[in-house]
Enzyme design. Structure first.
Site, PDB file in Angstrom:
ATOM      1  N   PHE E  39       0.843  -1.189   0.000  1.00  0.00           N
ATOM      2  CA  PHE E  39       0.000   0.000   0.000  1.00  0.00           C
ATOM      3  C   PHE E  39       0.883   1.245   0.000  1.00  0.00           C
ATOM      4  O   PHE E  39       1.616   1.489   0.969  1.00  0.00           O
ATOM      5  CB  PHE E  39      -0.940  -0.005   1.203  1.00  0.00           C
ATOM      6  CG  PHE E  39      -1.973  -1.105   1.133  1.00  0.00           C
ATOM      7  CD1 PHE E  39      -3.215  -0.879   0.555  1.00  0.00           C
ATOM      8  CD2 PHE E  39      -1.693  -2.381   1.613  1.00  0.00           C
ATOM      9  CE1 PHE E  39      -4.165  -1.890   0.468  1.00  0.00           C
ATOM     10  CE2 PHE E  39      -2.641  -3.399   1.531  1.00  0.00           C
ATOM     11  CZ  PHE E  39      -3.874  -3.158   0.951  1.00  0.00           C
ATOM     12  N   VAL E  77       2.215  -1.847   4.473  1.00  0.00           N
ATOM     13  CA  VAL E  77       1.915  -0.425   4.352  1.00  0.00           C
ATOM     14  C   VAL E  77       3.212   0.372   4.381  1.00  0.00           C
ATOM     15  O   VAL E  77       4.025   0.201   5.290  1.00  0.00           O
ATOM     16  CB  VAL E  77       1.009   0.042   5.507  1.00  0.00           C
ATOM     17  CG1 VAL E  77       0.738   1.527   5.408  1.00  0.00           C
ATOM     18  CG2 VAL E  77      -0.280  -0.743   5.476  1.00  0.00           C
ATOM     19  N   CYS E  78       3.392   1.231   3.417  1.00  0.00           N
ATOM     20  CA  CYS E  78       4.595   2.070   3.366  1.00  0.00           C
ATOM     21  C   CYS E  78       4.551   3.070   4.515  1.00  0.00           C
ATOM     22  O   CYS E  78       3.640   3.894   4.612  1.00  0.00           O
ATOM     23  CB  CYS E  78       4.671   2.813   2.040  1.00  0.00           C
ATOM     24  SG  CYS E  78       6.022   3.996   1.983  1.00  0.00           S
ATOM     25  N   ILE E  79       5.552   3.029   5.360  1.00  0.00           N
ATOM     26  CA  ILE E  79       5.519   3.846   6.566  1.00  0.00           C
ATOM     27  C   ILE E  79       5.629   5.341   6.267  1.00  0.00           C
ATOM     28  O   ILE E  79       4.942   6.155   6.885  1.00  0.00           O
ATOM     29  CB  ILE E  79       6.608   3.400   7.583  1.00  0.00           C
ATOM     30  CG1 ILE E  79       6.462   4.205   8.870  1.00  0.00           C
ATOM     31  CG2 ILE E  79       8.011   3.522   7.005  1.00  0.00           C
ATOM     32  CD1 ILE E  79       7.165   3.613  10.047  1.00  0.00           C
ATOM     33  N   ALA E  82       2.359   6.503   5.113  1.00  0.00           N
ATOM     34  CA  ALA E  82       1.393   6.460   6.212  1.00  0.00           C
ATOM     35  C   ALA E  82       1.571   7.642   7.167  1.00  0.00           C
ATOM     36  O   ALA E  82       0.599   8.269   7.586  1.00  0.00           O
ATOM     37  CB  ALA E  82       1.524   5.141   6.972  1.00  0.00           C
TER      38      ALA E  82
END
Lengths: 136, 98, 122, 136, 122, 98
Positions: E39, E77-79, E82
């Protein structure tokens, strides 16, 4: 909508009070973006506060009006059905850009009544009669 | 009933500018900002300048054009954001094309 | 009297928001009565206290807060738009985590539009 | 970049190992959207893992390469300067669509070296040599 | 062996995400080895536990969780993406509030792309 | 080295489809999905069908077209998402135009 309402839409355009209302231009197709729903929410809110609001459909926004669509095939809650609430909120002026329909090879078969198909010139004139314009 | 049109997108990738042009009236002004600056080089601008030369006023926010290395041709006024605020009240309404 | 209402639909991490901020600040500096800014669609993300933008990037949220403090500029966030985007708020009665922003419904936009002589969307 | 690297870029195109790399198509202008920065982050990450990565610029994406831009005028941190890191990460193949340049009346003056301007056909061929394609 | 990695860049409240979900589910049903979903950009908003979508709207997040449970589908999830979007997470070592999603860096995308015979972006 | 092109946007408002067409090769397939379905009525599609009739295969996800009340002309295959998954592995790579 009743035919009585239909006959009322034309004179409203030249009514001075119209200049106080809000015009909302819809420019996005209905299903891939939330813009149409967001615009509808704004329109209904203005309507519920008894503010004059007119809806304009231009570009890919005209797809919002086309008949025989079915968002349920995409698992989408079909907000287009809410367009039938226009009557309840006294949203009487719904304008669509003729050129946008022609470019997209669309017929003038809409899923709501009383849609006024306008030339670019007439579309611009109708738009100019409003105090504020929002575009989604 | 004049309108101030704020054009924020490239006509090379989106058709918003075309829609804007289709509703332009004679007393209107057009301000190119953000990626709308690229439209100075778009064929739609060329035909608009040819057609409506002395009617619609076309302006561009100078820093927005300069940041993008877009050359502003003569005849297009370069303005600041303070000018856009002034134009907001010199016209009857504002439409943002984004 | 020149009164202005502004609608912001772009998120805090969009550079397009800088344009909106520059415009609103220019209006305030010019003495325009800015009756309020309404954050709608992705604009609602401005009220999310958990957003962390790299320190060398433009800090949109901090800039809005500054305009709020300096000019008492009302900042309204659409609650429906905010909930959809996971914006963390306290309670509905303004206990919003980012205290510069007021939680509002779309009715507030109607009010701003009624009050203002110009409504400008970004 | 050095002239040695420049001479290396052409043969790489026909090298069989290229078919294992990732192509990243940039399609958005640099300042109004985060897409260019997001694409760059991906490209540099692939590079840092010593994966072959090539950059393609098409449509409004070609604006990312134009010389004399200055994001600081917009209070934007200018990620375009990071393009100079391509050399460090062995990102050698940077292709730009000629037609997109011409349509936008842009000259071939770029802010990085070793940009290869390609016809549609050559652009398509270069793209086809990659295993995966991402587009931003 | 047909292996697939998927990149999702649209937020949970976008209808475009339904298309991505339908595609991934069709791949899983067809017995494709989906090595993971990454994501990125607005897709990172999927991991925000505070998102509340009206109950009569499509529940993207719940659907991803279901695929995660049923097929052990890895959801990354790409930090960076995010954090920019105010996604609330616990700590970096996977104490993410929405436990179906793993906090990852872009390096994970590189890994997925290397593992997969096809990489498809939505 | 064939490519599967997933087209998700309306060519009436964005230029992504035009970019897609400019890199199409003979063995490629094109799948219209989401707002890409509208492109069936776009002039670019008409010229593509005329030019590349027997080369590039053009498909549309039937539910996506039907939901939008877009009529699918003869010669365009109507497919499901399961077919898209199959096409993913029948081609060497996938490019999404969105």
């Amino acid at each position: 909508m009743t035919s009585i309402m239909q006959s009322e839409t034309q004179p409203q355009l030249t009514d001075a009070s119209t200049a106080l209302g809000v015009a909302i231009i819809n420019s996005k197709a209905p299903f891939s973006s939330n813009a149409g729903k967001d615009a509808l929410d704004v329109a209904l809110l203005f309507g519920s506060f008894e503010q004059k609001v007119s809806l304009f459909f231009q570009g890919d926004g005209v797809y919002q009006l086309i008949a025989n669509q079915d968002g349920s095939l995409l698992a989408i809650k079909d907000y287009l059905k809410t367009f039938s609430a226009f009557e309840f909120y006294d949203i009487e002026d719904v304008y669509v850009c003729q050129q946008s329909l022609i470019e997209r090879q669309l017929s003038k078969t809409f899923h709501i009544d009383n849609v006024q198909v306008l030339t670019n010139k007439a579309f611009a004139v109708a738009l100019s009669k409003h105090k504020h314009v929002l575009r989604f | 009933m004049s309108t101030l049109h704020l054009v924020r997108q490239s006509a090379f990738s989106r058709n918003d500018f075309e829609q804007c042009i289709s509703v332009l009236a004679e007393q209107d002004s057009l301000v190119l900002m953000d990626d709308g600056c690229y439209n100075l080089k778009h064929p739609l601008m060329a035909s608009l300048l040819k057609k409506d030369n002395n009617k619609v006023s076309i302006k561009v926010i100078s820093t927005h054009a300069q940041a993008r290395a877009v050359e502003v041709m003569a005849g297009i006024s370069q303005i600041t954001m303070a000018d856009v605020v002034e134009l907001t009240f010199n016209h009857n309404k504002v439409i943002t094309w984004q | 009297m020149n009164t202005l209402a502004v609608v912001v639909t772009t998120p805090p991490y969009s550079h397009l928001t800088i344009t909106a901020l520059t415009y609103v600040e220019a209006a305030l500096v010019a003495g325009i009565d800015v009756v309020g800014v309404f954050f709608y669609q992705d604009g609602a993300m401005h009220a999310n206290k958990d957003i962390s933008i790299a320190s060398d990037e433009y800090q949109s949220i901090a800039h809005w807060q500054q305009l709020h403090q300096q000019y008492k500029l009302p900042l309204h966030v659409c609650i429906t738009a905010a909930e959809k985007r996971g914006v963390v708020m306290g309670s509905i009665d303004n206990e919003i985590v980012n205290e510069a922003f007021t939680v509002s419904g779309l009715g507030e936009l109607v009010e701003l539009a009624t009050k203002a002589s110009r409504l400008v969307q970004f």
